[in-house]
Design a protein around this motif. Structure first.
Motif, PDB file in Angstrom:
ATOM      1  N   LEU A 157       1.000  18.096 -66.745  1.00 51.15           N
ATOM      2  CA  LEU A 157       0.774  19.472 -67.885  1.00 51.15           C
ATOM      3  C   LEU A 157       0.694  20.733 -67.357  1.00 51.15           C
ATOM      4  O   LEU A 157      -0.049  21.050 -67.012  1.00 51.15           O
ATOM      5  N   PRO A 158       1.102  22.045 -68.488  1.00 51.63           N
ATOM      6  CA  PRO A 158       1.262  22.983 -67.904  1.00 51.63           C
ATOM      7  C   PRO A 158       0.108  23.384 -68.439  1.00 51.63           C
ATOM      8  O   PRO A 158      -0.446  23.018 -69.926  1.00 51.63           O
ATOM      9  N   ALA A 159      -1.195  23.955 -67.686  1.00 48.92           N
ATOM     10  CA  ALA A 159      -2.556  24.589 -68.473  1.00 48.92           C
ATOM     11  C   ALA A 159      -2.223  25.663 -69.424  1.00 48.92           C
ATOM     12  O   ALA A 159      -0.513  26.686 -70.180  1.00 48.92           O
ATOM     13  N   ASP A 160      -3.013  26.232 -70.198  1.00 49.53           N
ATOM     14  CA  ASP A 160      -3.060  27.089 -71.784  1.00 49.53           C
ATOM     15  C   ASP A 160      -1.861  26.978 -72.571  1.00 49.53           C
ATOM     16  O   ASP A 160      -1.613  27.588 -72.991  1.00 49.53           O
ATOM     17  N   GLU A 230       3.681  28.127 -63.783  1.00 49.90           N
ATOM     18  CA  GLU A 230       4.767  28.947 -62.804  1.00 49.90           C
ATOM     19  C   GLU A 230       5.328  27.853 -62.148  1.00 49.90           C
ATOM     20  O   GLU A 230       6.023  26.745 -62.443  1.00 49.90           O
ATOM     21  N   GLU A 231       4.110  26.709 -61.865  1.00 50.77           N
ATOM     22  CA  GLU A 231       4.561  25.779 -61.005  1.00 50.77           C
ATOM     23  C   GLU A 231       4.407  24.491 -61.731  1.00 50.77           C
ATOM     24  O   GLU A 231       5.470  23.889 -60.500  1.00 50.77           O
ATOM     25  N   TRP A 235       7.616  22.072 -61.210  1.00 47.72           N
ATOM     26  CA  TRP A 235       7.754  21.183 -60.905  1.00 47.72           C
ATOM     27  C   TRP A 235       8.872  20.189 -61.522  1.00 47.72           C
ATOM     28  O   TRP A 235       9.868  19.526 -60.862  1.00 47.72           O
ATOM     29  N   LEU A 236       8.684  20.862 -62.684  1.00 45.02           N
ATOM     30  CA  LEU A 236       9.763  20.115 -63.682  1.00 45.02           C
ATOM     31  C   LEU A 236      11.393  19.450 -63.664  1.00 45.02           C
ATOM     32  O   LEU A 236      12.132  19.171 -63.872  1.00 45.02           O
ATOM     33  N   GLU A 237      11.783  21.429 -62.342  1.00 46.79           N
ATOM     34  CA  GLU A 237      13.025  21.821 -62.089  1.00 46.79           C
ATOM     35  C   GLU A 237      12.908  20.764 -61.012  1.00 46.79           C
ATOM     36  O   GLU A 237      14.258  19.829 -60.930  1.00 46.79           O
ATOM     37  N   ARG A 238      12.374  20.322 -59.870  1.00 43.02           N
ATOM     38  CA  ARG A 238      12.381  19.668 -58.944  1.00 43.02           C
ATOM     39  C   ARG A 238      12.162  17.751 -59.381  1.00 43.02           C
ATOM     40  O   ARG A 238      13.362  17.047 -59.121  1.00 43.02           O
ATOM     41  N   GLU A 239      11.449  18.044 -60.317  1.00 36.86           N
ATOM     42  CA  GLU A 239      11.492  16.605 -60.508  1.00 36.86           C
ATOM     43  C   GLU A 239      13.397  15.661 -62.027  1.00 36.86           C
ATOM     44  O   GLU A 239      13.326  14.870 -62.081  1.00 36.86           O
ATOM     45  N   ALA A 240      13.790  16.965 -62.330  1.00 35.70           N
ATOM     46  CA  ALA A 240      14.448  16.853 -62.313  1.00 35.70           C
ATOM     47  C   ALA A 240      16.109  16.838 -61.869  1.00 35.70           C
ATOM     48  O   ALA A 240      17.793  15.625 -62.513  1.00 35.70           O
TER      49      ALA A 240
END
Length: 341
Positions: A157-160, A230-231, A235-240
């Motif tokens: 999950l993204p923070a904030d 940003e992280e 991560w989501l781009e790599r996971e896709a």
């Protein structure tokens, strides 16, 4: 109390029985305080609300206990002499009925006002989680996406940001719960439920199925990783992305075994012929925090152990145990899976 009775009492408190009692009370107090899975270690807006409800309700319960027991204590003291009904009636009505009712209604109204935030829509990202037997199917739907990013047994999950979860179950009721991030929500076959979480503190937390769902219920957990925005986007781009091609002789032999053993009939590995939907998506399984929904880590030895002893590690799981393979073959298959990052 005589001096002998006092000495006996002191001896009990300082002796083995007293030590055992102190140890039991200490364990009872700290058993639920592990930071990785503790509702008191709040790492998000919703977890803070749940913690506040608990603490305020606890204080209210103590006040209620004092009021009711104070009324009974006062009446007990009055029994030694004449009892004036004009004094007793207001004491019973005030301390036993009016004060508890006002206190409980006030706590209920206050607590209910904190809960709507956990049903609020997210800030764009939607995560669909399906409870299987006994693992978690996870689909990320970024705003405007035409297809999901599919993974399993791990929540990032993204923070904030507030993220909306759409929850469902395959065969039996499950319950989705990350204590450090918010309250729990049941998952039902044939029905969708929703909850949203707003994590604030990056870190690794532990989620758990909170509804008994069968033989491996205790081994139906998952890692919940909160990351800076940003992280998370990276991560989501790599996971896709599709799975990387295997490197090294062992991993290449393992890929061949994966195909020949029919693993692709149950598991998907994007970018290959494996498109199974029965079991978890394995496209990037080597980069996950755990195997078997929290059962093992993800070292090479963990992969080997999972392949060779699946049924022992997770009773009644659908995946067969590949104990007919030799040690070298299991090592090759583990090398291939570990390399899927």
């Amino acid at each position: 109390m005589s001096s002998r009775q006092r000495d006996r009492g002191h001896h009990w408190l300082l002796g083995p029985a007293g030590v055992k009692l102190a140890g039991f009370l200490t364990l009872a107090l700290v058993s639920g305080c592990g930071k990785e899975q503790s509702a008191l270690d709040a790492a998000g807006v919703d977890a803070v609300a749940v913690r506040n409800i608990f603490l305020v309700t606890l204080v209210g319960a103590c006040i209620l206990w004092l009021l009711v027991n104070g009324a009974f204590y006062t009446l007990t003291r009055l029994r030694t002499g004449p009892v004036d009904p004009k004094f007793v009636r207001p004491l019973l009505i005030g301390g036993g009925i009016v004060a508890p009712t006002v206190l409980l209604v006030g706590l209920l109204v206050w607590a209910l006002n904190l809960l709507p935030d956990q049903r609020a829509p997210g800030d764009g990202l939607q995560v669909r989680v399906t409870g299987e037997q006994w693992w978690w199917r996870v689909e990320y739907w970024p705003e405007g996406a035409e297809a999901p990013v599919v993974t399993a047994n791990e929540i990032r999950l993204p923070a904030d940001q507030r993220t909306e979860f759409v929850l469902a179950a395959d065969r039996v009721i499950h319950s989705f719960w990350i204590p450090s991030l918010g309250g729990k929500m049941d998952m039902f076959p044939g029905r969708e439920t929703r909850v949203s979480l707003h994590p604030e503190r990056p870190g690794r937390y532990r989620g758990q199925c909170a509804e008994f769902c069968g033989a491996s219920h205790a081994w139906m957990a998952f890692a919940a990783v909160v990351m800076p925005e940003e992280e998370f986007d990276a991560w989501l781009e790599r996971e896709a992305a599709d799975a990387v091609a295997p490197e090294g002789a062992e991993a290449m032999r393992g890929e061949a075994l994966f195909r020949s053993e029919g693993c692709g009939a149950c598991h998907a590995v994007r970018g290959t012929e494996a498109v199974g939907q029965v079991g978890p998506d394995l496209t990037h399984v080597g980069s996950r925090e755990t195997l078997g929904a929290g059962r093992l880590g993800t070292t090479l030895k963990d992969f080997e152990r999972w392949i060779a002893h699946t049924g022992e590690l997770k009773p009644e799981v659908k995946m067969p145990t590949y104990d007919h393979l030799g040690e070298a073959e299991i090592a090759d298959l583990a090398a291939y899976l570990k390399g899927l990052k």
